[in-house]
Design a protein around this motif. Structure first.
Motif, PDB file in Angstrom:
ATOM      1  N   HIS A   1      71.150   7.231  49.593  1.00 27.05           N
ATOM      2  CA  HIS A   1      70.235   8.364  49.470  1.00 27.05           C
ATOM      3  C   HIS A   1      70.789   9.496  48.602  1.00 27.05           C
ATOM      4  CE1 HIS A   1      67.110   7.439  52.818  1.00 27.05           C
ATOM      5  NE2 HIS A   1      66.906   6.784  51.704  1.00 27.05           N
ATOM      6  N   GLY A   2      72.112   9.632  48.529  1.00 28.53           N
ATOM      7  CA  GLY A   2      72.705  10.635  47.646  1.00 28.53           C
ATOM      8  C   GLY A   2      72.756  10.147  46.207  1.00 28.53           C
ATOM      9  N   GLY A   3      72.667   8.838  46.023  1.00 27.82           N
ATOM     10  CA  GLY A   3      72.788   8.234  44.700  1.00 27.82           C
ATOM     11  C   GLY A   3      71.489   8.307  43.917  1.00 27.82           C
ATOM     12  N   VAL A   4      71.566   7.863  42.672  1.00 24.61           N
ATOM     13  CA  VAL A   4      70.423   8.036  41.774  1.00 24.61           C
ATOM     14  C   VAL A   4      69.194   7.272  42.254  1.00 24.61           C
ATOM     15  CG1 VAL A   4      71.145   6.188  40.199  1.00 24.61           C
ATOM     16  CG2 VAL A   4      69.692   8.022  39.357  1.00 24.61           C
ATOM     17  N   HIS A   5      69.364   6.058  42.775  1.00 23.62           N
ATOM     18  CA  HIS A   5      68.186   5.291  43.194  1.00 23.62           C
ATOM     19  C   HIS A   5      67.514   5.910  44.414  1.00 23.62           C
ATOM     20  CE1 HIS A   5      70.327   2.267  40.713  1.00 23.62           C
ATOM     21  NE2 HIS A   5      69.112   2.141  40.233  1.00 23.62           N
ATOM     22  N   GLY A   6      68.340   6.320  45.375  1.00 21.79           N
ATOM     23  CA  GLY A   6      67.781   6.955  46.567  1.00 21.79           C
ATOM     24  C   GLY A   6      66.975   8.190  46.217  1.00 21.79           C
ATOM     25  N   ARG A   7      67.461   8.915  45.193  1.00 23.52           N
ATOM     26  CA  ARG A   7      66.741  10.126  44.780  1.00 23.52           C
ATOM     27  C   ARG A   7      65.451   9.790  44.040  1.00 23.52           C
ATOM     28  NH1 ARG A   7      71.797  11.874  42.941  1.00 23.52           N
ATOM     29  NH2 ARG A   7      71.065  11.798  40.804  1.00 23.52           N
ATOM     30  N   MET A   8      65.536   8.752  43.201  1.00 24.71           N
ATOM     31  CA  MET A   8      64.370   8.402  42.384  1.00 24.71           C
ATOM     32  C   MET A   8      63.314   7.631  43.182  1.00 24.71           C
ATOM     33  SD  MET A   8      65.331   9.766  39.626  1.00 24.71           S
ATOM     34  CE  MET A   8      64.352   9.309  38.231  1.00 24.71           C
ATOM     35  N   PHE A   9      63.784   6.740  44.064  1.00 23.91           N
ATOM     36  CA  PHE A   9      62.853   5.881  44.812  1.00 23.91           C
ATOM     37  C   PHE A   9      62.350   6.628  46.025  1.00 23.91           C
ATOM     38  CE2 PHE A   9      64.947   1.609  43.459  1.00 23.91           C
ATOM     39  CZ  PHE A   9      64.915   2.022  42.151  1.00 23.91           C
ATOM     40  N   ASN A  10      61.540   7.614  45.768  1.00 21.24           N
ATOM     41  CA  ASN A  10      61.177   8.533  46.810  1.00 21.24           C
ATOM     42  C   ASN A  10      59.723   8.881  46.577  1.00 21.24           C
ATOM     43  OD1 ASN A  10      60.710  11.155  47.953  1.00 21.24           O
ATOM     44  ND2 ASN A  10      62.929  11.452  48.057  1.00 21.24           N
ATOM     45  N   PRO A  11      58.914   8.856  47.620  1.00 24.14           N
ATOM     46  CA  PRO A  11      57.483   9.114  47.428  1.00 24.14           C
ATOM     47  C   PRO A  11      57.215  10.439  46.715  1.00 24.14           C
ATOM     48  CG  PRO A  11      57.954   8.436  49.689  1.00 24.14           C
ATOM     49  CD  PRO A  11      59.272   8.594  49.007  1.00 24.14           C
ATOM     50  N   LYS A  12      58.187  11.364  46.773  1.00 23.98           N
ATOM     51  CA  LYS A  12      57.958  12.682  46.170  1.00 23.98           C
ATOM     52  C   LYS A  12      58.135  12.670  44.652  1.00 23.98           C
ATOM     53  CE  LYS A  12      59.485  15.165  50.259  1.00 23.98           C
ATOM     54  NZ  LYS A  12      60.823  14.872  50.802  1.00 23.98           N
ATOM     55  N   THR A  13      58.822  11.656  44.107  1.00 24.11           N
ATOM     56  CA  THR A  13      58.991  11.603  42.656  1.00 24.11           C
ATOM     57  C   THR A  13      57.804  10.859  42.040  1.00 24.11           C
ATOM     58  OG1 THR A  13      60.160   9.501  42.650  1.00 24.11           O
ATOM     59  CG2 THR A  13      61.501  11.473  42.896  1.00 24.11           C
ATOM     60  N   PRO A  14      57.538  11.120  40.762  1.00 24.83           N
ATOM     61  CA  PRO A  14      56.398  10.454  40.124  1.00 24.83           C
ATOM     62  C   PRO A  14      56.644   8.960  39.885  1.00 24.83           C
ATOM     63  CG  PRO A  14      57.589  11.829  38.560  1.00 24.83           C
ATOM     64  CD  PRO A  14      58.198  12.077  39.889  1.00 24.83           C
ATOM     65  N   ILE A  15      57.865   8.491  40.132  1.00 26.64           N
ATOM     66  CA  ILE A  15      58.165   7.086  39.870  1.00 26.64           C
ATOM     67  C   ILE A  15      57.758   6.234  41.060  1.00 26.64           C
ATOM     68  CG2 ILE A  15      59.997   5.432  39.406  1.00 26.64           C
ATOM     69  CD1 ILE A  15      61.517   7.694  38.073  1.00 26.64           C
ATOM     70  N   ALA A  16      56.902   5.274  40.818  1.00 30.36           N
ATOM     71  CA  ALA A  16      56.413   4.430  41.897  1.00 30.36           C
ATOM     72  C   ALA A  16      57.319   3.222  42.074  1.00 30.36           C
ATOM     73  CB  ALA A  16      54.989   3.971  41.585  1.00 30.36           C
TER      74      ALA A  16
ATOM     75  N   GLY B   1      82.437   5.824  41.415  1.00 30.90           N
ATOM     76  CA  GLY B   1      82.466   6.716  40.253  1.00 30.90           C
ATOM     77  C   GLY B   1      81.071   7.061  39.771  1.00 30.90           C
ATOM     78  N   GLU B   2      81.010   7.813  38.688  1.00 29.16           N
ATOM     79  CA  GLU B   2      79.722   8.145  38.083  1.00 29.16           C
ATOM     80  C   GLU B   2      79.018   6.875  37.620  1.00 29.16           C
ATOM     81  OE1 GLU B   2      80.203  10.995  34.944  1.00 29.16           O
ATOM     82  OE2 GLU B   2      81.173  12.416  36.320  1.00 29.16           O
ATOM     83  N   LYS B   3      77.725   6.984  37.355  1.00 29.33           N
ATOM     84  CA  LYS B   3      76.927   5.845  36.906  1.00 29.33           C
ATOM     85  C   LYS B   3      77.026   4.664  37.870  1.00 29.33           C
ATOM     86  CE  LYS B   3      76.034   7.912  32.893  1.00 29.33           C
ATOM     87  NZ  LYS B   3      74.712   8.511  32.683  1.00 29.33           N
ATOM     88  N   GLN B   4      77.112   4.951  39.114  1.00 28.82           N
ATOM     89  CA  GLN B   4      77.155   3.922  40.158  1.00 28.82           C
ATOM     90  C   GLN B   4      78.288   2.922  39.945  1.00 28.82           C
ATOM     91  OE1 GLN B   4      74.152   5.777  42.018  1.00 28.82           O
ATOM     92  NE2 GLN B   4      74.800   3.807  42.823  1.00 28.82           N
ATOM     93  N   LEU B   5      79.361   3.331  39.285  1.00 24.27           N
ATOM     94  CA  LEU B   5      80.457   2.384  39.020  1.00 24.27           C
ATOM     95  C   LEU B   5      81.249   2.102  40.291  1.00 24.27           C
ATOM     96  CD1 LEU B   5      81.841   3.468  35.523  1.00 24.27           C
ATOM     97  CD2 LEU B   5      80.166   1.697  36.089  1.00 24.27           C
ATOM     98  N   LYS B   6      81.784   0.886  40.317  1.00 25.17           N
ATOM     99  CA  LYS B   6      82.555   0.453  41.478  1.00 25.17           C
ATOM    100  C   LYS B   6      83.967   1.027  41.481  1.00 25.17           C
ATOM    101  CE  LYS B   6      80.914  -3.867  43.341  1.00 25.17           C
ATOM    102  NZ  LYS B   6      81.057  -5.318  43.337  1.00 25.17           N
ATOM    103  N   ALA B   7      84.410   1.551  40.342  1.00 24.57           N
ATOM    104  CA  ALA B   7      85.737   2.158  40.263  1.00 24.57           C
ATOM    105  C   ALA B   7      85.586   3.633  39.936  1.00 24.57           C
ATOM    106  CB  ALA B   7      86.570   1.463  39.193  1.00 24.57           C
ATOM    107  N   LYS B   8      86.660   4.395  40.150  1.00 25.30           N
ATOM    108  CA  LYS B   8      86.595   5.836  39.947  1.00 25.30           C
ATOM    109  C   LYS B   8      86.302   6.189  38.497  1.00 25.30           C
ATOM    110  CE  LYS B   8      89.846   7.459  43.378  1.00 25.30           C
ATOM    111  NZ  LYS B   8      91.065   6.690  43.081  1.00 25.30           N
ATOM    112  N   SER B   9      86.885   5.415  37.559  1.00 26.66           N
ATOM    113  CA  SER B   9      86.635   5.689  36.145  1.00 26.66           C
ATOM    114  C   SER B   9      86.319   4.386  35.430  1.00 26.66           C
ATOM    115  CB  SER B   9      87.868   6.328  35.513  1.00 26.66           C
ATOM    116  OG  SER B   9      88.882   5.348  35.380  1.00 26.66           O
TER     117      SER B   9
END
Ligand code: HEC
Ligand code: HEC
Ligand code: HEC
Ligand code: HEC
Ligand code: HEC
Ligand code: HEC
Ligand code: HEC
Ligand code: HEC
Ligand code: HEC
Ligand code: HEC
Length: 309
Positions: free
Chosen positions: A58-73, A147-155
């Motif tokens: 839910h803190g990650g990009v998909h949790g934020r985007m996949f949300n009834p409140k966003t325009p993305i269905a 890490g950023e961009k949903q990476l499995k490692a820190k960098s």
């Protein structure tokens, strides 16, 4: 797994009919989180049993985007795990839901490429990583990114190092591309998601085109070309790093003497000091060949044939 693939196909078709959304190189093949009787249970239902999965998600990009409140269905959890009503109705029957633990690498990636299939990701199919069973989830995690961009490692470098020790270790050499310093990343030169160029290079069909996309002054064409330069920069430089100045693959003058052997001039280190030939010793001191042949990458001066100017 068949039902997973079928459901995905159906979702994609519905989306085609409704709308084909392109968003920053992204094709969204999903539908509103409304559980419209197509085998979808809806995220709320999933969460009645899988509360733990919201951690990281839910803190990650998909949790934020996949949300009834966003325009993305989208279909929430089921955008990636496939329609899960049967699984939910059966009280969590493991065989009725797509689990990344049991999917083949190609299936794992298919769950992502239904959306991420444009722009920089368009050439994933057939790419070196894909062919060697590296999947999107070899590098990215949805629920537990480090890490950023949903990476499995820190960098990014740390991530690549898990499989490409040899190249990443060159960052520790005395002369290296400024990746360690953060001026460049592996991804400045490579597109790990697929590329039509050699060695997954992001820009330029050839190595030289890749190098000169940044070092434009070396691009040429020159009035006087130095053949190895026109052919391949990595004849003399290691793209990742070496223990010589300027990332050269060998020290001067030996680098030049790999090709320019002892004919008329220059001398080798041994010949430099014979009685007959003693004046040639200056050819190997200081900056060596480069003291005079400063335009080793080629010259545009009318009299620059020997790359002296
Ligand atoms: C009634 C409770 C319940 C509901 C509702 C439910 N699940 Fe499950 N789910 C379970 C149980 C129980 C398991 C089996 C866990 C195990 O054996 O480790 C499971 C397993 C899974 C797995 C596989 C886990 C693994 O370790 O292989 C996934 C993926 C999954 N569920 C996703 C979903 C999704 C997506 C939804 C919503 C469509 C959903 N679940 C709804 C109870 C539920
Ligand atoms: C963007 C795609 C995506 C979404 C959306 C998503 N997941 Fe996952 N899920 C994954 C991936 C990939 C894994 C494998 C582990 C990882 O990468 O973190 C996974 C792992 C799981 C697992 C462990 C079993 C397994 O498959 O390895 C469960 C259970 C699960 N997800 C449930 C859910 C629930 C519940 C939701 C909604 C709240 C959800 N997922 C949303 C992609 C997704
Ligand atoms: C239903 C469509 C959909 C699916 C399926 C999907 N994504 Fe995404 N993804 C998005 C959207 C929307 C964004 C946010 C916009 C963007 O960054 O392009 C996003 C963003 C991302 C980002 C960028 C994160 C950031 O911090 O910028 C990564 C990485 C990513 N997704 C990986 C995956 C992986 C791996 C999978 C498969 C397990 C997957 N996605 C499945 C829609 C999807
Ligand atoms: C070899 C490791 C690796 C694999 C395999 C991989 N990625 Fe990535 N991905 C990265 C790295 C590193 C970045 C961050 C740098 C960049 O954008 O290139 C990234 C970035 C992204 C982004 C964000 C792009 C942006 O511009 O913000 C998305 C979306 C994404 N990946 C999706 C995917 C999908 C979908 C797959 C599978 C088809 C996949 N990745 C496979 C390493 C990987
Ligand atoms: C899970 C392991 C894994 C990870 C992580 C990984 N790679 Fe790879 N990579 C591979 C494999 C396997 C190949 C194929 C090697 C081969 O064909 O010899 C490959 C090939 C490559 C190639 C060479 C393509 C060619 O034509 O020879 C490049 C460049 C590359 N990876 C860059 C990266 C970068 C940059 C990262 C980090 C963002 C990365 N890889 C992360 C496994 C991985
Ligand atoms: C300045 C551009 C540049 C950067 C930065 C860069 N590479 Fe490369 N890489 C290249 C070029 C050019 C080649 C192909 C020529 C060669 O083989 O030397 C290559 C080749 C590779 C290969 C294929 C094997 C091989 O040696 O031919 C791998 C794997 C690889 N790079 C991984 C990485 C990793 C991991 C990083 C980050 C630590 C990275 N690269 C950073 C330019 C770069
Ligand atoms: C994405 C841009 C980019 C690409 C592509 C690139 N470089 Fe560089 N290069 C840089 C940057 C930035 C520096 C550091 C300059 C600085 O710190 O002043 C650098 C520095 C160098 C240096 C000088 C190192 C030193 O000791 O001063 C050499 C030699 C070099 N690059 C060769 C190459 C070669 C060969 C290629 C192709 C394999 C290449 N570069 C591709 C950006 C790039
Ligand atoms: C015949 C060997 C050779 C080839 C091939 C070669 N270089 Fe060089 N390069 C050198 C030498 C030697 C130096 C060190 C110059 C100095 O110390 O003054 C150097 C220095 C550099 C530098 C850092 C100093 C400067 O002049 O900016 C860059 C950047 C560079 N080369 C890029 C490239 C690129 C890009 C290519 C391919 C188009 C290439 N080189 C091909 C021998 C070569
Ligand atoms: C990979 C082989 C190779 C390397 C390494 C190499 N050269 Fe060359 N060089 C050539 C070739 C081939 C020619 C063209 C010869 C010809 O036209 O007869 C050439 C031409 C020259 C010429 C002009 C010759 C003329 O006919 O006027 C000079 C000067 C020269 N190189 C200097 C250097 C220096 C200095 C270095 C080291 C930094 C170097 N070369 C490294 C292959 C190489
Ligand atoms: C003190 C200055 C100087 C140094 C140092 C020097 N050269 Fe030369 N080089 C020259 C001059 C002057 C010519 C002749 C140009 C002409 O004939 O027009 C020449 C010609 C050449 C030629 C083309 C002529 C031939 O031999 O066929 C090559 C190749 C060459 N040098 C390579 C090298 C190499 C390799 C080194 C380092 C070991 C080196 N030079 C060091 C000044 C120097």
């Amino acid at each position: 797994m068949d039902s997973f693939v079928q459901n995905r196909g159906r979702a994609a078709l519905t989306a085609f009919a409704v709308a084909w959304l392109a968003l920053g190189g992204l094709a969204l093949a999903g539908q509103a989180d409304k559980a419209a009787g197509t085998g979808y249970a809806g995220e709320k239902t999933c969460l009645t049993c899988h509360e733990a999965q919201t951690k990281g998600y839910h803190g990650g990009v998909h949790g934020r985007m996949f949300n009834p409140k966003t325009p993305i269905a989208t279909n929430g959890c089921e955008s990636c795990h496939g329609a899960g009503k049967a699984h939910a109705d059966a009280g969590g029957d493991k065989t009725k839901i797509a689990s990344f633990k049991t999917m083949k690498p190609s299936e794992q990636s298919a769950a992502c490429t239904s959306c991420h299939n444009r722009g920089a990701h368009a050439l994933w199919t057939g790419s070196q990583h894909m062919q060697r069973n590296v999947s999107c989830t070899s590098c990215h995690s949805i629920h537990d990114a480090k890490g950023e961009k949903q990476l499995k490692a820190k960098s990014e470098t740390e991530l690549c190092a898990t499989c490409h020790r040899a190249q990443t270790n060159k960052q520790l050499r005395f002369n290296h591309m400024p990746v360690r310093e953060g001026k460049l990343q592996c991804g400045s030169c490579h597109n790990v998601h697929g590329s039509a160029n050699v060695k997954l290079l992001a820009k330029g069909v050839t190595v030289n085109e890749s190098c000169t996309s940044c070092h434009t002054e070396k691009r040429g064409p020159m009035l006087w070309e130095h053949p190895p330069v026109a052919e391949n920069c990595t004849t003399c430089h290691d793209a990742h790093g070496t223990n010589n100045d300027r990332m050269l693959v060998a020290k001067l003058p030996f680098l030049c003497q790999r090709c320019h052997v002892t004919s008329r001039h220059p001398p080798t280190i041994y010949e430099g000091f014979t009685e007959k030939n003693s004046t040639n010793a200056n050819k190997i001191f200081g900056r060596s060949c480069m003291s005079c042949h400063q335009m080793v990458h080629g010259s545009n001066a009318p009299s620059g044939k020997a790359f002296l100017r």
